[in-house]
Design an enzyme around this catalytic site. Structure first.
Site, PDB file in Angstrom:
ATOM      1  N   CYS A   1       0.754  -1.179  -0.010  1.00  7.51           N
ATOM      2  CA  CYS A   1      -0.133   0.049   0.011  1.00  7.51           C
ATOM      3  C   CYS A   1       1.064   1.305  -0.030  1.00  7.51           C
ATOM      4  CB  CYS A   1      -1.063   0.126   1.169  1.00  7.51           C
ATOM      5  SG  CYS A   1      -0.160  -0.045   2.912  1.00  7.51           S
TER       6      CYS A   1
ATOM      7  N   HIS B   1      -1.890   0.564   6.948  1.00 13.16           N
ATOM      8  CA  HIS B   1      -2.388   0.899   5.499  1.00 13.16           C
ATOM      9  C   HIS B   1      -1.998   2.249   5.454  1.00 13.16           C
ATOM     10  CE1 HIS B   1      -4.457   0.120   2.012  1.00 13.16           C
ATOM     11  NE2 HIS B   1      -5.390   1.070   2.174  1.00 13.16           N
TER      12      HIS B   1
ATOM     13  N   ASP C   1      -7.867   5.916  -2.501  1.00 11.85           N
ATOM     14  CA  ASP C   1      -7.110   4.567  -2.076  1.00 11.85           C
ATOM     15  C   ASP C   1      -6.808   3.926  -3.291  1.00 11.85           C
ATOM     16  OD1 ASP C   1      -5.764   2.811  -0.968  1.00 11.85           O
ATOM     17  OD2 ASP C   1      -7.527   2.251   0.592  1.00 11.85           O
TER      18      ASP C   1
END
Length: 695
Positions: free
Chosen positions: A441, A485, A500
């Site tokens: 991520c 994250h 995202d």
């Protein structure tokens, strides 16, 4: 005579007045130290744990050596040697921790000092001091963990503590001490008698608003999110099963997985490889409360950083829950920064509980009009990224269209979401976007923000946690380090919006968690796997027990006490009435305990019972015992009265005197033999009528 001389003489007098320790007392003290050391040993460096236990073992070896060499002087270690041990130990502890004046090195030093004190303990007075030091050591594991298992680990030390005090209370030459099982059983009985009183005081005694004392935590690093992000930093963190925090939602309204973005540090400065925090003065604005607001309580594990975590977006400042709630409310527990990050007034160095409200939303207005300029600086290096961003900008004039086109490109190209991305050296954004296309991520969020900035769109990286797992045993959410994250925020159409890119490449990561998003052959933390089976169920049960213990016992504060009183219908009573009720219950329990203890003592000891029966028999035969007569003198007078039973009378008098007033037996089985001799001699004597006839 000088004051120093008087004090020295007083100390010598005290030493002479205090009797020496018997081998039994030394063994109990050693057992106490070992039971106090073992729960703390896992929290210490290996050499300190082994060294402290070895010192205690050395004293046991010396204790065994004395009976084997009766002609040699007792084995003793000179005092100057023990002082040298202490100095060397202090220097070694400082070298191991890097400092000495702190919680952890002080506990390690105490761990060793208790063993050194045990080596030089000679008298009962020294033993009493050693018991006090060991009692401090029993408490130290709770600095690291306040779980129910930490409390269970302290129980053996508490039991042995009572047995050691019982052994120290017995003077040499007095009645023999209890057997180990009997001593431990008596201590357990005393604890059981006191538990109802402690529970009543715990529930009814008014709770104070702040702790009586506190121990500052050491500034050692802990597992958790950092104030910087480089390629691979969060993927390494995601290999940990450690719990980051737990969340209890009010009313049972748990947000959907796609809404569980737990906001943490916001990173705005980029040097071409690493993202870091950018200090911005001023405070942010809370999201307005509405019908969709979610209220919840976070139990945050210590991470030695000041930031707190909240669902996007926080609609209220966190309120501390616990013993320090009043003090925190007075000083302001936390504040909100301009980039919507919650910051505590002090680093979180111990378990912290706080309550707040959030409104699930993915956008909010900027703090001011000049904010955009701070987040649009062109990223250094990475020339291919800059060129690609300019090409995208040439094709899409609007910022929203540019964002959508970039996300579509991520979805169209063969990007792979993985926990083991290849290493990237120079120009890591270029290497990720156009060469490897394998990342976690932080790669996707960092590369997306770099693209946006190169295209002239204000953007920044937000780190935190995403997701979490519902514990079916307690109905609360567990967020682990493996849920760490990173995502992006872009300033589009006058509002900061959450983007995202990971959700574009691997939507399973957002909806179902880490295990569903990566390949089956990749290393995934044990409890992040979906097929953990019974092991995961056992971990859920343990975590629910631990969470309930910390919430209802460790975190039992004034608010929790008032709630309990309301449930029990006690809130309508005046304070003096509660005190009267509690006092009546305490006195009733104390009376029952004392009555039960007195009933247990009504049965005489075996030797005393046999001697009392003999005295009654002789008194009825016409030979009562005089008040000044001891057992041997009385038996001798009875032998002269009835010479045909002289052997039995002599055995009775000598056996009872040895059992009642003699020193502890030197050989095993000697005491049992004395009991048998006394019982047989009493059986030989005839009844009172026959004795009167034979006189």
């Amino acid at each position: 005579m000088s004051a120093a001389a008087v004090a020295a003489r007083g100390r010598r007098r005290d030493t002479r007045a205090s009797p020496g320790l018997t081998p039994v007392q030394i063994r109990w003290l050693g057992a106490l130290i070992v039971c106090a050391q073992l729960p703390q040993a896992p929290h210490l460096p290996l050499w300190i744990a082994a060294y402290g236990l070895a010192i205690v073992g050395l004293r046991f070896l010396l204790l065994r050596r004395d009976p084997l060499r009766p002609d040699a002087p007792p084995a003793r270690i000179p005092s100057w040697t023990l002082v040298l041990f202490a100095v060397v130990s202090a220097l070694a502890v400082r070298a191991s921790y890097g400092y000495l004046l702190g919680r952890d090195p002080s506990v390690a030093f105490l761990f060793i000092l208790v063993g050194i004190k045990f080596l030089e303990t000679r008298t009962v007075r020294d033993g009493s001091l050693l018991v006090a030091l060991a009692s401090f050591l029993v408490v130290t594991p709770f600095f690291k963990s306040q779980s129910p298992f930490a409390a269970l680990a302290a129980i053996p030390a508490v039991l042995v503590l009572g047995a050691a005090l019982d052994a120290l209370a017995r003077r040499p030459g007095g009645p023999p001490g209890r057997r180990p099982v009997a001593a431990l059983t008596r201590t357990a009985a005393l604890i059981a008698q006191g538990l109802p009183i402690a529970a009543l005081l715990f529930l009814l005694f008014p709770r104070i608003g702040a702790p009586l004392w506190g121990v500052p935590g050491d500034t050692t690093g802990r597992t958790g999110l950092s104030d910087s992000m480089a390629p691979g930093s969060i993927s390494e963190l995601s290999m940990s099963d450690a719990v980051a925090f737990r969340v209890d939602f009010d009313g049972g309204a748990i947000p959907l997985p796609a809404q569980r973005y737990w906001r943490g540090p916001v990173l705005s400065r980029f040097d071409g490889r690493q993202w870091t925090l950018l200090a911005r003065p001023g405070e942010g604005a809370l999201a307005p409360l509405d019908a969709a607001a979610i209220t919840y309580t976070v139990t945050l594990e210590p991470h030695a950083r000041p930031w707190l975590f909240a669902l996007d977006m926080p609609a209220s400042l966190p309120k501390a829950v616990g013993e320090d709630a009043a003090a925190s409310a007075a000083s302001g527990f936390a504040f909100l920064t301009r980039d919507q990050q919650l910051i505590a007034r002090a680093p979180v160095t111990q378990m912290t509980r706080y309550a707040l409200a959030s409104v699930p939303r993915s956008s909010y207005p900027p703090a001011d009009a000049a904010e955009a300029a701070e987040y649009v600086r062109r990223p250094p290096g990475n020339p291919r990224t800059v060129e690609f961003a300019r090409a995208l900008r040439a094709e899409h004039a609007g910022d929203r269209e540019l964002v959508n086109a970039t996300l579509a490109w991520f979805s169209r190209e063969p990007f792979v979401y993985t926990l083991v991305p290849p290493l990237l050296d120079r120009d890591p954004v270029d290497g990720f976007l156009f060469d490897t296309r394998r990342g976690f991520c932080e790669h996707y969020a960092g590369a997306f923000v770099a693209l946006m900035r190169a295209a002239g769109v204000p953007a920044r990286v937000v780190t935190g946690y995403q997701g979490g797992e519902i514990n079916p045993r307690g109905g609360y959410l567990i967020v682990r380090q493996s849920d760490a994250h990173a995502w992006a925020e872009v300033l589009v159409d006058g509002a900061w919006r959450r983007i995202d890119p990971t959700a574009t490449v691997a939507p399973e990561r957002i909806e179902a968690g880490l295990a569903r998003a990566v390949g089956a052959d990749e290393p995934v933390p044990l409890f992040a796997r979906l097929d953990a089976g019974w092991l995961k169920g056992a971990q859920f049960a343990f975590d629910a027990l631990n969470h309930a213990w910390r919430r209802d016992v460790v975190g039992f504060n004034r608010e929790r006490q008032r709630e309990l009183w309301r449930d029990w219908k006690l809130d309508g009573f005046a304070p003096w009435q509660l005190a009267a009720i509690g006092g009546a219950v305490l006195f009733a329990w104390a009376g029952l305990t004392l009555a039960a203890a007195g009933f247990g003592r009504t049965r005489p000891e075996r030797a005393q019972a046999l001697w009392d029966a003999t005295c009654r028999r002789l008194a009825r035969a016409g030979l009562p015992r005089m008040a000044h007569e001891g057992p041997i003198a009385y038996a001798s007078r009875a032998s002269r009265r009835w010479p045909q039973f002289a052997i039995a009378f002599t055995a009775i008098g000598e056996s009872y005197a040895a059992l009642r007033y003699g020193p502890p037996p030197a050989r095993p089985g000697e005491r049992a033999a004395l009991y048998a001799t006394l019982a047989r001699a009493v059986d030989v004597l005839p009844g009172p009528g026959e004795l009167r006839a034979a006189a």
